[in-house]
Structures are given as structure tokens and as C-alpha cells.
Design a protein around this motif. Structure first.
Motif, short mmCIF file in Angstrom:
data_model
loop_
_atom_site.label_atom_id
_atom_site.label_comp_id
_atom_site.label_asym_id
_atom_site.label_seq_id
_atom_site.Cartn_x
_atom_site.Cartn_y
_atom_site.Cartn_z
N ARG A 35 -26.84 45.41 19.69
CA ARG A 35 -26.12 44.45 20.51
C ARG A 35 -25.85 45.05 21.87
O ARG A 35 -25.84 46.28 22.04
CB ARG A 35 -24.82 44.03 19.85
CG ARG A 35 -23.74 45.10 19.89
CD ARG A 35 -22.48 44.71 19.20
NE ARG A 35 -21.69 43.78 19.96
CZ ARG A 35 -20.37 43.77 19.98
NH1 ARG A 35 -19.69 44.62 19.26
NH2 ARG A 35 -19.70 42.91 20.70
N GLU A 36 -25.62 44.19 22.84
CA GLU A 36 -25.24 44.66 24.17
C GLU A 36 -23.73 44.61 24.27
O GLU A 36 -23.09 43.63 23.90
CB GLU A 36 -25.86 43.78 25.25
CG GLU A 36 -25.61 44.32 26.64
CD GLU A 36 -26.41 43.60 27.71
OE1 GLU A 36 -26.15 43.87 28.88
OE2 GLU A 36 -27.28 42.79 27.36
N LEU A 37 -23.17 45.68 24.74
CA LEU A 37 -21.72 45.81 24.89
C LEU A 37 -21.42 45.97 26.37
O LEU A 37 -22.03 46.79 27.04
CB LEU A 37 -21.23 47.02 24.10
CG LEU A 37 -19.77 47.11 23.75
CD1 LEU A 37 -19.36 45.94 22.87
CD2 LEU A 37 -19.50 48.40 23.00
N VAL A 38 -20.52 45.15 26.88
CA VAL A 38 -20.13 45.22 28.29
C VAL A 38 -18.66 45.64 28.35
O VAL A 38 -17.80 44.95 27.82
CB VAL A 38 -20.33 43.86 29.00
CG1 VAL A 38 -19.89 43.96 30.46
CG2 VAL A 38 -21.78 43.42 28.92
N ILE A 39 -18.43 46.76 29.00
CA ILE A 39 -17.07 47.28 29.15
C ILE A 39 -16.67 47.10 30.61
O ILE A 39 -17.34 47.59 31.51
CB ILE A 39 -17.00 48.77 28.75
CG1 ILE A 39 -17.34 48.91 27.27
CG2 ILE A 39 -15.63 49.34 29.06
CD1 ILE A 39 -17.38 50.32 26.77
N LEU A 74 -15.12 45.91 21.19
CA LEU A 74 -14.17 45.88 22.28
C LEU A 74 -12.79 45.60 21.71
O LEU A 74 -12.68 44.95 20.67
CB LEU A 74 -14.56 44.79 23.28
CG LEU A 74 -15.91 44.97 23.98
CD1 LEU A 74 -16.23 43.74 24.81
CD2 LEU A 74 -15.91 46.23 24.82
N PRO A 75 -11.73 46.05 22.37
CA PRO A 75 -10.38 45.77 21.86
C PRO A 75 -10.12 44.28 21.62
O PRO A 75 -9.47 43.91 20.66
CB PRO A 75 -9.46 46.34 22.94
CG PRO A 75 -10.26 47.44 23.56
CD PRO A 75 -11.68 46.94 23.54
N SER A 76 -10.68 43.43 22.47
CA SER A 76 -10.49 41.98 22.31
C SER A 76 -11.24 41.43 21.10
O SER A 76 -10.91 40.35 20.59
CB SER A 76 -10.93 41.25 23.57
OG SER A 76 -12.32 41.48 23.80
N GLU A 77 -12.26 42.13 20.62
CA GLU A 77 -13.06 41.67 19.47
C GLU A 77 -12.47 42.07 18.13
O GLU A 77 -12.74 41.42 17.12
CB GLU A 77 -14.48 42.24 19.56
CG GLU A 77 -15.28 41.77 20.73
CD GLU A 77 -16.63 42.45 20.81
OE1 GLU A 77 -17.60 41.75 21.16
OE2 GLU A 77 -16.71 43.67 20.54
N LYS A 104 -10.91 54.84 25.03
CA LYS A 104 -10.58 53.94 26.12
C LYS A 104 -11.62 52.83 26.19
O LYS A 104 -12.82 53.09 26.27
CB LYS A 104 -10.54 54.70 27.45
CG LYS A 104 -10.14 53.82 28.59
CD LYS A 104 -10.03 54.57 29.88
CE LYS A 104 -9.59 53.55 30.92
NZ LYS A 104 -9.63 54.03 32.23
N ASP A 105 -11.19 51.60 26.09
CA ASP A 105 -12.01 50.40 26.25
C ASP A 105 -12.96 50.09 25.10
O ASP A 105 -13.72 49.13 25.18
CB ASP A 105 -12.82 50.44 27.56
CG ASP A 105 -11.92 50.54 28.78
OD1 ASP A 105 -10.87 49.88 28.79
OD2 ASP A 105 -12.29 51.27 29.72
N VAL A 106 -12.98 50.91 24.05
CA VAL A 106 -13.88 50.61 22.92
C VAL A 106 -13.30 51.23 21.64
O VAL A 106 -12.66 52.27 21.67
CB VAL A 106 -15.32 51.13 23.18
CG1 VAL A 106 -15.39 52.64 23.19
CG2 VAL A 106 -16.30 50.53 22.22
N TYR A 107 -13.51 50.52 20.54
CA TYR A 107 -13.08 50.99 19.23
C TYR A 107 -14.30 51.22 18.35
O TYR A 107 -15.25 50.44 18.40
CB TYR A 107 -12.19 49.97 18.52
CG TYR A 107 -10.87 49.67 19.18
CD1 TYR A 107 -10.25 50.57 20.04
CD2 TYR A 107 -10.22 48.48 18.92
CE1 TYR A 107 -9.02 50.28 20.62
CE2 TYR A 107 -8.99 48.18 19.50
CZ TYR A 107 -8.41 49.09 20.35
OH TYR A 107 -7.20 48.81 20.92
N CYS A 108 -14.25 52.25 17.54
CA CYS A 108 -15.28 52.48 16.55
C CYS A 108 -14.65 52.25 15.18
O CYS A 108 -13.70 52.92 14.81
CB CYS A 108 -15.84 53.90 16.65
SG CYS A 108 -17.24 54.15 15.53
#
Length: 133
Positions: A35-39, A74-77, A104-108
């Protein structure tokens, strides 16, 4: 129903459920969803492609497997993904666990369960579709 090759049958079912190619390696089935991830952090934004790694270990006919997923969100997802996962008609098994690593800005998100692979795949596919993944 007795099949000639239950591992290949399982791989086909997982391919259909997750809408992605699968690789069979012994008693392990691997699935990678790209997938494409945009931060967006301030003015600059970063766009990159990431894999969602899904594995099914100890594949045997009609038995539970060790199912693992590693996905960047992403945190919003995160709330939307977890809500779709938890509220799925097929409930999470008692042995389900997950671990969240926050950067920062991404969760695993690392997830694991021991259940029939079809149940795991259908539930996971629904949560991924909630994100248009």
C-alpha cells in the motif's frame, strides 16, 4: 471433504480472501499486501510504499494455525481498523494479542492469533477494506 492437497487449497482460499498472491514455503504461507502511505507532518509530506506482512504458520488440514500480521497505520487509521476488527461478525479468539509500536506520525501494529486461517483472513480482510487497503 478430503482434498488431494489441503495446503494448496488453503493457499487458494487465503489468496481469495486477502485479494493478494500467496507464497507457500513448507508449512508456512506468506502474504504481502502493498500500500501507499502518505505522512503529512507540517509542510512537507512523505509518500512511500509499505508492505503488510501476513503469515500463517503450521498449516495443517482443518487445524488452527499461528497467524501473524505486521501493518503500518497512520494514527487516524488505527481506530477505524481496530473497530472493524473487533466488531466483525466473527469474534476475536481468546488467544488474540497485539502490540502497538508508536513512532512519530505512524504506528506499527503486530497481531497474533491461533485459530483457523480462514477465520483470521476474513476478519483481517474486512478490517483492511475499512481502510480501502
Amino acid at each position: 471433504m478430503i482434498t488431494a492437497n489441503p495446503i494448496n487449497d488453503m493457499a487458494l482460499m487465503l489468496k481469495n480472501a486477502l485479494e493478494e498472491e500467496v507464497v507457500v514455503a513448507g508449512n508456512l504461507i506468506l502474504v504481502k499486501k502493498l500500500r501507499e502511505l502518505v505522512i503529512r507532518s507540517g509542510t512537507p509530506s512523505f509518500s512511500f510504499k509499505v508492505d503488510c506482512d501476513i503469515t500463517f504458520q503450521n498449516i495443517h488440514h482443518q487445524e488452527a494455525t499461528i497467524n501473524n500480521v505486521e501493518i503500518l497505520l497512520l494514527p487516524s487509521e488505527l481506530p477505524q481498523f481496530l473497530s472493524a476488527l473487533i466488531n466483525h461478525a466473527n469474534p476475536l479468539p481468546n488467544n488474540y494479542s497485539h502490540r502497538l509500536v508508536m513512532e512519530k506520525d505512524v504506528y506499527c501494529l503486530y497481531m497474533e492469533s491461533r485459530e483457523l486461517p480462514e477465520q483470521f483472513a476474513v476478519r483481517l480482510a474486512a478490517a483492511l477494506k475499512a481502510l480501502n487497503f
